[in-house]
Design a protein around this motif. Structure first.
Motif, mmCIF file in Angstrom:
data_model
loop_
_atom_site.group_PDB
_atom_site.id
_atom_site.type_symbol
_atom_site.label_atom_id
_atom_site.label_comp_id
_atom_site.label_asym_id
_atom_site.label_seq_id
_atom_site.Cartn_x
_atom_site.Cartn_y
_atom_site.Cartn_z
ATOM 1 N N VAL A 46 0.877 -1.174 0.000
ATOM 2 C CA VAL A 46 0.000 0.000 0.000
ATOM 3 C C VAL A 46 0.909 1.218 0.000
ATOM 4 C CG1 VAL A 46 -2.059 -0.985 1.069
ATOM 5 C CG2 VAL A 46 -0.213 -0.157 2.508
ATOM 6 N N GLU A 47 0.510 2.215 -0.745
ATOM 7 C CA GLU A 47 1.364 3.391 -0.904
ATOM 8 C C GLU A 47 0.506 4.638 -0.988
ATOM 9 O OE1 GLU A 47 4.547 4.989 -4.250
ATOM 10 O OE2 GLU A 47 3.344 3.223 -4.647
ATOM 11 N N LEU A 48 0.824 5.626 -0.177
ATOM 12 C CA LEU A 48 0.181 6.932 -0.301
ATOM 13 C C LEU A 48 0.946 7.716 -1.344
ATOM 14 C CD1 LEU A 48 -0.713 8.131 3.299
ATOM 15 C CD2 LEU A 48 -2.248 7.945 1.351
ATOM 16 N N THR A 49 0.248 8.166 -2.363
ATOM 17 C CA THR A 49 0.900 8.883 -3.451
ATOM 18 C C THR A 49 -0.086 9.902 -4.017
ATOM 19 O OG1 THR A 49 2.120 8.579 -5.518
ATOM 20 C CG2 THR A 49 0.247 7.097 -5.137
ATOM 21 N N MET A 58 -3.844 9.796 -3.170
ATOM 22 C CA MET A 58 -4.353 8.492 -3.601
ATOM 23 C C MET A 58 -3.687 7.395 -2.767
ATOM 24 S SD MET A 58 -4.155 6.899 -7.435
ATOM 25 C CE MET A 58 -2.398 6.625 -7.512
ATOM 26 N N LEU A 59 -4.464 6.405 -2.406
ATOM 27 C CA LEU A 59 -3.915 5.205 -1.779
ATOM 28 C C LEU A 59 -3.870 4.130 -2.860
ATOM 29 C CD1 LEU A 59 -2.872 3.807 0.761
ATOM 30 C CD2 LEU A 59 -5.206 3.063 1.215
ATOM 31 N N LYS A 60 -2.688 3.630 -3.126
ATOM 32 C CA LYS A 60 -2.484 2.640 -4.196
ATOM 33 C C LYS A 60 -2.232 1.289 -3.554
ATOM 34 C CE LYS A 60 0.226 2.034 -8.362
ATOM 35 N NZ LYS A 60 1.198 2.680 -9.236
ATOM 36 N N ARG A 73 -0.263 -13.403 -10.191
ATOM 37 C CA ARG A 73 -0.501 -12.176 -10.967
ATOM 38 C C ARG A 73 -0.915 -11.055 -10.027
ATOM 39 N NH1 ARG A 73 -1.927 -12.860 -16.427
ATOM 40 N NH2 ARG A 73 -1.832 -10.594 -16.434
ATOM 41 N N LEU A 74 -0.743 -9.828 -10.484
ATOM 42 C CA LEU A 74 -1.024 -8.664 -9.652
ATOM 43 C C LEU A 74 -2.261 -7.921 -10.141
ATOM 44 C CD1 LEU A 74 2.584 -7.218 -9.309
ATOM 45 C CD2 LEU A 74 1.360 -8.664 -7.675
ATOM 46 N N LEU A 75 -2.977 -7.389 -9.176
ATOM 47 C CA LEU A 75 -4.085 -6.478 -9.434
ATOM 48 C C LEU A 75 -3.800 -5.200 -8.654
ATOM 49 C CD1 LEU A 75 -7.106 -8.924 -8.902
ATOM 50 C CD2 LEU A 75 -6.196 -8.126 -11.098
ATOM 51 N N TRP A 76 -4.315 -4.075 -9.127
ATOM 52 C CA TRP A 76 -4.117 -2.809 -8.432
ATOM 53 C C TRP A 76 -5.453 -2.125 -8.206
ATOM 54 C CZ3 TRP A 76 -0.913 -4.589 -12.230
ATOM 55 C CH2 TRP A 76 0.425 -4.771 -11.865
ATOM 56 N N ARG A 77 -5.574 -1.528 -7.038
ATOM 57 C CA ARG A 77 -6.741 -0.707 -6.737
ATOM 58 C C ARG A 77 -6.215 0.643 -6.290
ATOM 59 N NH1 ARG A 77 -11.862 0.035 -5.647
ATOM 60 N NH2 ARG A 77 -12.531 1.137 -3.786
ATOM 61 N N ASN A 78 -6.804 1.687 -6.815
ATOM 62 C CA ASN A 78 -6.436 3.040 -6.432
ATOM 63 C C ASN A 78 -7.628 3.727 -5.799
ATOM 64 O OD1 ASN A 78 -3.889 2.734 -7.566
ATOM 65 N ND2 ASN A 78 -4.587 3.449 -9.567
ATOM 66 N N ASN A 79 -7.447 4.233 -4.589
ATOM 67 C CA ASN A 79 -8.476 5.039 -3.924
ATOM 68 C C ASN A 79 -8.043 6.499 -4.031
ATOM 69 O OD1 ASN A 79 -8.534 2.371 -1.903
ATOM 70 N ND2 ASN A 79 -10.539 3.223 -2.369
ATOM 71 N N VAL A 80 -8.570 7.211 -5.020
ATOM 72 C CA VAL A 80 -8.286 8.640 -5.153
ATOM 73 C C VAL A 80 -9.150 9.380 -4.140
ATOM 74 C CG1 VAL A 80 -8.359 10.630 -6.697
ATOM 75 C CG2 VAL A 80 -7.715 8.375 -7.584
ATOM 76 N N MET A 81 -8.561 10.343 -3.464
ATOM 77 C CA MET A 81 -9.265 11.097 -2.432
ATOM 78 C C MET A 81 -9.587 12.488 -2.960
ATOM 79 S SD MET A 81 -6.888 9.921 0.740
ATOM 80 C CE MET A 81 -5.833 8.537 0.308
ATOM 81 N N ALA A 82 -10.744 12.589 -3.628
ATOM 82 C CA ALA A 82 -11.109 13.864 -4.230
ATOM 83 C C ALA A 82 -12.512 14.312 -3.860
ATOM 84 C CB ALA A 82 -10.981 13.772 -5.743
ATOM 85 N N ILE A 87 -14.056 9.185 -0.335
ATOM 86 C CA ILE A 87 -13.670 8.915 1.052
ATOM 87 C C ILE A 87 -14.560 7.827 1.640
ATOM 88 C CG2 ILE A 87 -13.439 9.916 3.367
ATOM 89 C CD1 ILE A 87 -11.343 10.877 1.246
ATOM 90 N N LYS A 88 -15.832 7.815 1.257
ATOM 91 C CA LYS A 88 -16.746 6.768 1.720
ATOM 92 C C LYS A 88 -16.261 5.391 1.254
ATOM 93 C CE LYS A 88 -21.491 5.238 1.074
ATOM 94 N NZ LYS A 88 -22.740 5.495 0.346
ATOM 95 N N TRP A 89 -15.860 5.282 -0.024
ATOM 96 C CA TRP A 89 -15.346 4.000 -0.548
ATOM 97 C C TRP A 89 -14.070 3.593 0.161
ATOM 98 C CZ3 TRP A 89 -17.691 0.487 -3.434
ATOM 99 C CH2 TRP A 89 -18.781 0.878 -4.186
ATOM 100 N N LEU A 90 -13.207 4.572 0.412
ATOM 101 C CA LEU A 90 -11.950 4.278 1.094
ATOM 102 C C LEU A 90 -12.212 3.759 2.501
ATOM 103 C CD1 LEU A 90 -8.833 4.394 1.167
ATOM 104 C CD2 LEU A 90 -9.063 6.774 1.949
#
Length: 157
Positions: A46-49, A58-60, A73-82, A87-90
């Motif tokens: 997890v990475e704050l970027t 964004m939390l990646k 295999r890898l999957l990625w989810r990005n939680n953009v904070m806009a 924020i509810k999804w995050l």
């Protein structure tokens, strides 16, 4: 044109690898996209970027597939904070992972708690957009005694 300065490594002599480099074969690699479906994953990173296009925080998430197919295999989810909806999804994702924060600003000190969590996720593609949804936290057989592990979904009865 950008200029790249490499003074810190200027004392490296790479000439010793020239012959091996010249004869090394390059393999063509093509990976097909992981198909839509449900997967069991491990939170590898997890990475704050910041989002590249908007610059919003964004939390990646980097998720490694454990089962049932496409293991490794890898999957990625990005939680953009806009927005409040973002924020509810995050917050919902944190809840699914078992992380409860009083304030979002406390997140940097709690990122490590999100690592190595096992989740069931759904990957869904619409047009060019791929989305990863966190369904639930799961316990794999080798995690059954892990502290904080939810004892629910992987037990067969």
């Amino acid at each position: 044109m950008e200029h790249y300065e490499n003074q810190s490594n200027s004392n490296l002599d790479l000439a010793q690898f020239d012959d091996a480099f010249e004869t090394a074969e390059v393999e063509e690699r093509e990976f097909e996209a992981v198909p839509d479906g449900k997967y069991q994953v491990n939170v590898d990173r997890v990475e704050l970027t910041r989002a590249q296009t908007s610059g919003n925080p964004m939390l990646k998430w980097t998720l490694r597939i454990l089962a049932p197919t496409h293991k490794g295999r890898l999957l990625w989810r990005n939680n953009v904070m806009a927005s409040n909806e973002n924020i509810k999804w995050l917050k919902q994702d944190f809840y699914t992972c078992g992380l409860q924060l009083q304030k979002l600003s406390d997140l940097p000190g709690h990122l490590e708690q999100l690592l190595n969590i096992k989740l069931e996720v759904t990957k869904r593609t619409r047009g060019e957009n791929e989305n990863i949804y966190f369904n639930r936290r799961i316990v794999m057989a080798d995690d059954a005694g892990a502290p904080g592990a939810a004892m629910d979904d992987m037990i067969p009865f």
